[in-house]
Enzyme design. Structure first.
Site, PDB file in Angstrom:
ATOM      1  N   ASP A  46     -40.208  91.410  52.113  1.00 56.57           N
ATOM      2  CA  ASP A  46     -40.704  90.412  51.148  1.00 56.57           C
ATOM      3  C   ASP A  46     -41.844  89.604  51.762  1.00 56.57           C
ATOM      4  OD1 ASP A  46     -40.459  88.139  49.084  1.00 56.57           O
ATOM      5  OD2 ASP A  46     -38.890  89.501  48.441  1.00 56.57           O
ATOM      6  N   ASP A  66     -29.646  76.868  55.839  1.00 57.75           N
ATOM      7  CA  ASP A  66     -28.698  77.846  55.306  1.00 57.75           C
ATOM      8  C   ASP A  66     -29.058  79.286  55.678  1.00 57.75           C
ATOM      9  OD1 ASP A  66     -26.368  76.991  54.155  1.00 57.75           O
ATOM     10  OD2 ASP A  66     -27.107  76.988  52.088  1.00 57.75           O
ATOM     11  N   ASP A 112     -43.817  91.420  60.845  1.00 56.92           N
ATOM     12  CA  ASP A 112     -44.777  91.025  59.812  1.00 56.92           C
ATOM     13  C   ASP A 112     -45.856  92.106  59.712  1.00 56.92           C
ATOM     14  OD1 ASP A 112     -46.824  89.988  58.309  1.00 56.92           O
ATOM     15  OD2 ASP A 112     -46.994  88.107  59.419  1.00 56.92           O
ATOM     16  N   ASP A 145     -47.804  91.322  63.281  1.00 58.80           N
ATOM     17  CA  ASP A 145     -47.225  90.639  64.434  1.00 58.80           C
ATOM     18  C   ASP A 145     -45.711  90.545  64.238  1.00 58.80           C
ATOM     19  OD1 ASP A 145     -46.497  88.242  62.950  1.00 58.80           O
ATOM     20  OD2 ASP A 145     -48.632  87.712  62.976  1.00 58.80           O
ATOM     21  N   ASP A 184     -43.843  87.945  63.911  1.00 61.35           N
ATOM     22  CA  ASP A 184     -43.405  86.665  63.367  1.00 61.35           C
ATOM     23  C   ASP A 184     -43.378  86.754  61.833  1.00 61.35           C
ATOM     24  OD1 ASP A 184     -42.919  84.089  62.624  1.00 61.35           O
ATOM     25  OD2 ASP A 184     -44.813  83.268  63.374  1.00 61.35           O
ATOM     26  N   HIS A 212     -41.191  83.102  48.432  1.00 63.35           N
ATOM     27  CA  HIS A 212     -40.415  84.100  47.696  1.00 63.35           C
ATOM     28  C   HIS A 212     -39.321  84.742  48.551  1.00 63.35           C
ATOM     29  CE1 HIS A 212     -39.877  88.034  45.541  1.00 63.35           C
ATOM     30  NE2 HIS A 212     -40.066  87.287  44.472  1.00 63.35           N
ATOM     31  N   ASP A 268     -30.440 100.809  36.588  1.00 62.61           N
ATOM     32  CA  ASP A 268     -29.065 101.154  36.974  1.00 62.61           C
ATOM     33  C   ASP A 268     -28.071 100.061  36.608  1.00 62.61           C
ATOM     34  OD1 ASP A 268     -30.893 102.522  39.358  1.00 62.61           O
ATOM     35  OD2 ASP A 268     -29.270 103.776  38.588  1.00 62.61           O
TER      36      ASP A 268
HETATM   37 CA   LIG Z   1     -32.382 104.276  38.786  1.00 55.05          CA
HETATM   38 CA   LIG Z   2     -24.465  77.109  52.519  1.00 56.25          CA
END
Ligand SMILES: [Ca+2]
Ligand SMILES: [Ca+2]
Ligand SMILES: [Ca+2]
Length: 452
Positions: free
Chosen positions: A189, A198, A209, A214, A216, A223, A353
């Protein structure tokens, strides 16, 4: 050079909806004391929480009996005595009798006899119920996706209310497993906030990355941090939110830049890298409109290493984007909402699905996003948010059944989903696939007893 960009850049259309619907949780708008009070109430009373049958354990000397409603009370009392049994209690309105059975008889024998009696509607053991697992995270009450009690979505008076139990049955499933920390979910991502309260203890390694070449994978967009929290935020730590896979770890891999887009080549490399660096599950809350043989081959590579790949269908109310559309190698996820309805913006098609909640989902945001005076959490919408619910479930299944093949885990998730649109589209359909995922059915073994 617009065309070149359009063709070769991974479109994070997902981010668009995500940003539009992003809602701020400021410290000033949330009463911390209220959260704590709520927390104490939950811990002390377990109010409103579901009970579940953990094992088929029941009272050894009692049964529950419902007699035909046409029978008079004296007749029922006489019948109970005739079986040398004693009424312990009658549950009013429901007209169910809890009765003590004779000492020389087992529950099974007594049930067999009672169920022969035409005056008896049914008789069953008095099972022991167990409380489902409710985490103590302060914002769990906003996470209707995990446990929907019909609360206001977003927790603000005037917000629409959810439909009770239009959720993925997380609390029931956590009784069975909270995941194994050797099971790794790769979040491919925009990266992750490594300092997030958390997430910081949930990170398997510093990842990579591919956008900046790199090691990091820090999130400069927001996102990826949101997606990671949904799959596997630190849970029951009295802080923030709960994740689907409590104990599973996150492998952050950055393939989209601060604008929320990136080249297919980055994603292709990342999928290969994740498969070779310990991932059991790969979450792809990203995609583009263009098919790519190279992208498909990367998926195939990971799939053949038994990595479960879960990908977002996209948010344009159009056809399923790539890589989610590569049917053979991944689960394509559409987004449902707090009423178990499909969202109108979710993409659809034969490749879908399953569905999972993707409308106004609370999760982590990087600390820098709102600034240090705010709670680092926010609401986001999109198939990007639906997808990590499914990735979390895949990781939990892998935790208790590590021998399962990727294809088998995919089938467990498909075939245990709830067909919540059965009225209009019975069976597998192009909007929600097999249905909205059901963690309880996917994880808790069905125990059959009493059959003779
Ligand atoms: Ca599928
Ligand atoms: Ca938590
Ligand atoms: Ca259906």
């Amino acid at each position: 050079m617009k065309t070149k960009k359009t063709i070769f850049i991974l479109i994070l259309g997902l981010v668009f909806v995500f940003l539009v619907n992003f809602k701020h949780i400021r410290k000033s708008t949330i009463n911390q004391k209220d959260s704590i009070d709520q927390l104490n109430k939950i811990q002390s009373l377990n109010s409103g929480l579901p009970f579940k049958l953990k094992e088929q354990k029941f009272a050894p000397d009692q049964v529950l009996v419902k007699f035909k409603p046409t029978l008079s009370d004296p007749f029922v009392e006489a019948t109970i005595s005739a079986y040398q049994s004693k009424r312990i209690k009658r549950i009013p309105k429901l007209n169910i009798y809890q009765i003590q059975i004779p000492e020389n008889m087992t529950v099974e024998e007594m049930l067999f006899i009672l169920n022969q009696n035409p005056d008896v509607e049914y008789a069953e053991p008095n099972y022991r119920a167990y409380i489902a697992v409710t985490p103590n995270d302060a914002f769990f009450k906003y996470q209707y996706a995990l446990y929907n009690k019909g609360q206001e979505i977003g927790g603000i008076p005037g917000d629409p209310k959810g439909k009770p139990r239009a959720d993925i049955k997380a609390t029931e499933s956590w009784e069975e497993t909270k995941g194994n920390e050797s099971i790794i979910i790769a979040i491919i991502d925009t990266g992750i906030d490594f300092d997030h309260p958390d997430l910081k203890d949930k990170i398997y390694s510093s990842g990579y990355d591919f956008a900046n070449e790199d090691s990091d994978a820090t999130d400069d967009h927001g996102h990826g941090t949101h997606v990671a929290g949904i799959a596997s935020a630190d849970t029951n730590n009295s802080e923030g939110m709960a994740g689907v896979a409590w104990n599973c770890k996150i492998l952050p891999i950055k393939v989209m830049d601060e604008e929320g887009s990136g080249y297919y080549s980055w994603a292709i490399e990342a999928i290969r890298w994740a498969a070779d660096n310990g991932a059991s599950v790969i979450n792809l809350s990203l995609g583009g409109d263009e098919p790519s043989k190279a992208l498909e081959e990367a998926l195939q590579y990971a799939f053949e290493k038994d990595v479960v790949i879960v990908a977002a269908a996209g948010n344009e109310a159009g056809s399923v984007i790539y890589p989610a559309a590569y049917d053979a190698y991944c689960l394509a996820v559409s987004a449902s909402d707090y009423n178990d309805s499909r969202t109108e913006w979710s993409n659809y098609g034969p490749e879908i699905d399953v569905a999972a909640p993707g409308e106004r989902i609370l999760s982590c945001v990087p600390i820098w996003y709102w600034g240090p005076d705010s709670f680092p959490y926010g609401f986001g919408s999109g198939t990007s948010m639906a997808t990590p619910h499914v990735s979390g479930l895949a990781a939990l299944i892998k935790s208790i059944k590590p021998w399962l093949k990727a294809s088998e885990i995919m089938n467990v998730i498909r075939y245990t989903a709830d067909d919540v649109n059965a009225d209009s589209y019975p069976g597998n359909d192009e909007y929600i696939g097999y249905g909205r995922i059901n963690m309880e059915k996917a994880l808790v073994p069905i125990k059959i007893s009493g059959a003779k």
